[in-house]
Motif scaffolding. Structure first.
Motif, PDB file in Angstrom:
ATOM      1  N   ARG A 170       0.733  -1.189  -0.055  1.00 35.79           N
ATOM      2  CA  ARG A 170      -0.104  -0.073   0.021  1.00 35.79           C
ATOM      3  C   ARG A 170       0.825   1.209  -0.132  1.00 35.79           C
ATOM      4  O   ARG A 170       0.234   2.366  -0.136  1.00 35.79           O
ATOM      5  CB  ARG A 170      -0.958   0.003   1.130  1.00 35.79           C
ATOM      6  CG  ARG A 170      -2.224  -0.891   1.139  1.00 35.79           C
ATOM      7  CD  ARG A 170      -2.853  -1.292   2.429  1.00 35.79           C
ATOM      8  NE  ARG A 170      -4.088  -1.790   2.246  1.00 35.79           N
ATOM      9  CZ  ARG A 170      -4.332  -2.923   2.054  1.00 35.79           C
ATOM     10  NH1 ARG A 170      -3.444  -3.794   1.824  1.00 35.79           N
ATOM     11  NH2 ARG A 170      -5.501  -3.459   1.652  1.00 35.79           N
ATOM     12  N   LEU A 171       2.112   1.084   0.126  1.00 37.73           N
ATOM     13  CA  LEU A 171       2.834   2.462   0.044  1.00 37.73           C
ATOM     14  C   LEU A 171       3.354   2.882  -1.215  1.00 37.73           C
ATOM     15  O   LEU A 171       3.399   2.097  -2.151  1.00 37.73           O
ATOM     16  CB  LEU A 171       4.385   1.943   0.727  1.00 37.73           C
ATOM     17  CG  LEU A 171       4.496   1.431   2.248  1.00 37.73           C
ATOM     18  CD1 LEU A 171       5.970   1.258   2.542  1.00 37.73           C
ATOM     19  CD2 LEU A 171       3.923   2.645   3.038  1.00 37.73           C
ATOM     20  N   PRO A 172       3.430   4.194  -1.326  1.00 34.63           N
ATOM     21  CA  PRO A 172       3.686   4.984  -2.475  1.00 34.63           C
ATOM     22  C   PRO A 172       5.227   4.376  -2.899  1.00 34.63           C
ATOM     23  O   PRO A 172       6.082   4.093  -1.990  1.00 34.63           O
ATOM     24  CB  PRO A 172       3.390   6.261  -2.334  1.00 34.63           C
ATOM     25  CG  PRO A 172       3.565   6.594  -0.834  1.00 34.63           C
ATOM     26  CD  PRO A 172       3.200   5.200  -0.261  1.00 34.63           C
ATOM     27  N   PRO A 173       5.675   4.495  -3.939  1.00 33.13           N
ATOM     28  CA  PRO A 173       7.109   4.393  -4.250  1.00 33.13           C
ATOM     29  C   PRO A 173       8.121   5.262  -3.411  1.00 33.13           C
ATOM     30  O   PRO A 173       7.680   6.371  -3.248  1.00 33.13           O
ATOM     31  CB  PRO A 173       7.303   4.710  -5.799  1.00 33.13           C
ATOM     32  CG  PRO A 173       5.965   4.522  -6.366  1.00 33.13           C
ATOM     33  CD  PRO A 173       4.941   4.890  -5.102  1.00 33.13           C
ATOM     34  N   LEU A 174       9.000   4.574  -2.590  1.00 36.37           N
ATOM     35  CA  LEU A 174       9.894   5.217  -1.709  1.00 36.37           C
ATOM     36  C   LEU A 174      11.220   5.592  -2.519  1.00 36.37           C
ATOM     37  O   LEU A 174      11.659   4.693  -2.927  1.00 36.37           O
ATOM     38  CB  LEU A 174      10.205   4.314  -0.476  1.00 36.37           C
ATOM     39  CG  LEU A 174       8.987   4.051   0.163  1.00 36.37           C
ATOM     40  CD1 LEU A 174       9.226   3.092   1.331  1.00 36.37           C
ATOM     41  CD2 LEU A 174       8.166   5.302   0.793  1.00 36.37           C
ATOM     42  N   GLU A 175      11.523   6.888  -2.548  1.00 30.99           N
ATOM     43  CA  GLU A 175      12.670   7.343  -3.264  1.00 30.99           C
ATOM     44  C   GLU A 175      13.315   7.946  -1.974  1.00 30.99           C
ATOM     45  O   GLU A 175      13.448   9.228  -1.933  1.00 30.99           O
ATOM     46  CB  GLU A 175      12.454   8.411  -4.435  1.00 30.99           C
ATOM     47  CG  GLU A 175      11.721   7.587  -5.368  1.00 30.99           C
ATOM     48  CD  GLU A 175      12.705   6.541  -6.275  1.00 30.99           C
ATOM     49  OE1 GLU A 175      13.622   6.604  -6.055  1.00 30.99           O
ATOM     50  OE2 GLU A 175      11.906   5.664  -6.693  1.00 30.99           O
ATOM     51  N   VAL A 176      14.035   7.298  -1.355  1.00 27.81           N
ATOM     52  CA  VAL A 176      14.462   7.826   0.119  1.00 27.81           C
ATOM     53  C   VAL A 176      16.156   7.398   0.114  1.00 27.81           C
ATOM     54  O   VAL A 176      16.610   6.656  -0.425  1.00 27.81           O
ATOM     55  CB  VAL A 176      14.100   7.159   1.222  1.00 27.81           C
ATOM     56  CG1 VAL A 176      14.679   7.638   2.524  1.00 27.81           C
ATOM     57  CG2 VAL A 176      12.658   7.175   1.367  1.00 27.81           C
ATOM     58  N   GLU A 177      16.862   8.477   0.149  1.00 28.50           N
ATOM     59  CA  GLU A 177      18.178   8.514   0.251  1.00 28.50           C
ATOM     60  C   GLU A 177      18.721   7.746   1.433  1.00 28.50           C
ATOM     61  O   GLU A 177      18.418   7.733   2.436  1.00 28.50           O
ATOM     62  CB  GLU A 177      18.869   9.781   0.249  1.00 28.50           C
ATOM     63  CG  GLU A 177      20.585   9.859   0.054  1.00 28.50           C
ATOM     64  CD  GLU A 177      21.077  11.238   0.230  1.00 28.50           C
ATOM     65  OE1 GLU A 177      22.417  11.459   0.178  1.00 28.50           O
ATOM     66  OE2 GLU A 177      20.351  12.151  -0.009  1.00 28.50           O
ATOM     67  N   ARG A 178      19.606   6.744   0.832  1.00 28.11           N
ATOM     68  CA  ARG A 178      20.002   5.842   2.171  1.00 28.11           C
ATOM     69  C   ARG A 178      21.129   6.663   2.864  1.00 28.11           C
ATOM     70  O   ARG A 178      22.036   7.288   2.532  1.00 28.11           O
ATOM     71  CB  ARG A 178      20.926   4.585   1.364  1.00 28.11           C
ATOM     72  CG  ARG A 178      19.816   3.550   0.392  1.00 28.11           C
ATOM     73  CD  ARG A 178      18.757   2.890   1.634  1.00 28.11           C
ATOM     74  NE  ARG A 178      17.710   2.144   1.025  1.00 28.11           N
ATOM     75  CZ  ARG A 178      17.194   1.104   1.420  1.00 28.11           C
ATOM     76  NH1 ARG A 178      17.430   0.629   2.490  1.00 28.11           N
ATOM     77  NH2 ARG A 178      15.989   0.580   0.400  1.00 28.11           N
ATOM     78  N   GLU A 179      21.000   6.165   4.273  1.00 23.80           N
ATOM     79  CA  GLU A 179      22.028   6.819   5.221  1.00 23.80           C
ATOM     80  C   GLU A 179      22.978   5.632   5.657  1.00 23.80           C
ATOM     81  O   GLU A 179      22.574   4.358   5.295  1.00 23.80           O
ATOM     82  CB  GLU A 179      21.418   7.375   6.517  1.00 23.80           C
ATOM     83  CG  GLU A 179      20.447   8.431   5.855  1.00 23.80           C
ATOM     84  CD  GLU A 179      19.632   8.817   7.109  1.00 23.80           C
ATOM     85  OE1 GLU A 179      20.043   8.948   8.233  1.00 23.80           O
ATOM     86  OE2 GLU A 179      18.457   9.697   6.824  1.00 23.80           O
ATOM     87  N   ARG A 180      23.872   5.907   6.253  1.00 22.55           N
ATOM     88  CA  ARG A 180      24.910   4.786   6.681  1.00 22.55           C
ATOM     89  C   ARG A 180      24.492   4.379   8.205  1.00 22.55           C
ATOM     90  O   ARG A 180      25.166   4.450   8.965  1.00 22.55           O
ATOM     91  CB  ARG A 180      26.242   5.276   6.667  1.00 22.55           C
ATOM     92  CG  ARG A 180      26.952   5.886   5.523  1.00 22.55           C
ATOM     93  CD  ARG A 180      28.438   6.491   5.307  1.00 22.55           C
ATOM     94  NE  ARG A 180      29.427   5.536   5.622  1.00 22.55           N
ATOM     95  CZ  ARG A 180      29.951   4.725   4.680  1.00 22.55           C
ATOM     96  NH1 ARG A 180      29.331   4.848   3.565  1.00 22.55           N
ATOM     97  NH2 ARG A 180      30.879   4.042   5.222  1.00 22.55           N
TER      98      ARG A 180
END
Length: 357
Positions: A170-180
């Motif tokens: 159900r989530l919209p596409p996640l374009e999240v920047e990855r963190e360390r």
């Protein structure tokens, strides 16, 4: 079914169930059904329910690690649930193998629909599956794992998915920047299926990675307040949140997940985060299924976990890109478990139970 205003009682006991039943409740209400949600008082359950916006009636408390305490609080909770639901008069009860919900529903002659993906958790299965009119379970778990608990194969409704698909689809596409970030989920120490005295491999691996993975922040998610206190004492240099976190947000920003349980490991993997499973039990069908899709790496010893983790962390962007590709394909191919459960409830007439006790 007695009409579009069918009354469905949903009982929630764990954080995973908050996530799973939230979309089920939304589906049921969207179809015009009335829903009552009850939940036991438990740190992560209450905090996560507020985070995701699941309204509920608090009933009873968590039983803790001791067998006698579990029994006393379960019996007390069953009586309290009886008082709450008797007046509401549900026509269907739904839970994720809640012993109290199954017993109360059976005693009131209300069909109990059970969801379960963990036949290895024998105590919960023995107390709920035989009292259930139907069981919803992932297709990757063989039917014989359920029929040994006394339910007929024809009463098992299988969905071609793992449980986190219920909320992740159900989530919209996640374009999240990855963190360390390295996220670690502590082992389930108090469950009846976990033998006492087990080393928490996930936590020990976290302790090692604090020193062996410079430039990465280690976040360890405890399950109980006692774990929070102990981990803060033992794991210097790691972040130990004191409250429930939004797992979807945290996992989608991380570059590695190490899980000492199950659900959050599958969730991380399907969010495109490389995931290592060091669950304290073997023979977990969902774990084997996720590993067969190339989404989860299995490791049982601390050294194995650390070695695999350092391999991923040596080139996190490459590993995340590959994980995202596999996760996207797998999630798209899966059914929506919430849709399966809600559709069944909507389309099936309420039946009397096989008897009362």
């Amino acid at each position: 079914m007695k009409g579009l205003r069918l009354r469905v009682w949903v009982d929630v006991n764990t954080p995973k169930q908050v996530r799973f039943f939230k979309p089920v409740v939304e589906e049921l209400e969207a179809r015009g059904l009335e829903v009552l949600v009850t939940a036991r008082r438990f740190r992560e359950v209450e905090q996560l329910a507020r985070l995701v916006g699941l309204s509920y009636v608090p009933v009873g408390v968590y039983g803790g690690p001791g067998l006698e305490d579990k029994l006393r609080r379960s019996l007390s909770r069953a009586l309290k649930l009886l008082k709450v639901v008797r007046g509401w008069r549900p026509e269907v009860a739904l839970s994720f193998s809640s012993p109290e919900a199954a017993r109360v529903a059976y005693g009131l002659g209300v069909p109990h629909l059970c969801v379960n993906d963990s036949p290895h958790a024998e105590a919960a299965a023995r107390l709920t599956v035989p009292l259930s009119a139907k069981l919803f379970a992932p297709k990757c778990v063989p039917l014989e794992e359920w029929t040994r608990y006394g339910i007929s194969a024809g009463d098992v409704v299988q969905y071609d998915a793992v449980d986190p698909a219920a909320w992740l689809k159900r989530l919209p596409p996640l374009e999240v920047e990855r963190e360390r970030l390295i996220v670690v989920r502590a082992m389930e120490a108090y469950a009846s299926y976990v033998r006492g005295g087990r080393v928490d491999v996930a936590v020990e691996a976290a302790r090692r990675l604090v020193g062996e993975a410079p430039g990465f922040k280690v976040v360890v998610l405890a399950r109980y307040w006692s774990q929070v206190v102990e981990l803060r004492r033992r794991l210097k240099g790691a972040l130990i949140p004191t409250r429930a976190v939004d797992g979807v947000d945290l996992l989608s920003r991380s570059c590695l997940f190490i899980g000492g349980g199950g659900t959050m490991t599958w969730e991380a993997a399907l969010l495109g985060t490389p995931a290592i499973s060091c669950a304290p039990v073997d023979g977990v069908y969902v774990e084997d299924y996720m590993a067969s899709l190339g989404l989860v790496r299995k490791a049982r010893a601390v050294e194995e976990v650390v070695e695999e983790a350092l391999r991923v962390l040596s080139s996190p962007e490459r590993w995340v890109d590959e994980q995202r590709r596999r996760a996207r394909e797998a999630l798209e191919a899966m059914e929506d478990p919430a849709e399966v459960v809600a559709s069944f409830i909507e389309s099936t007439a309420s039946r009397p139970s096989s008897g009362t006790a």
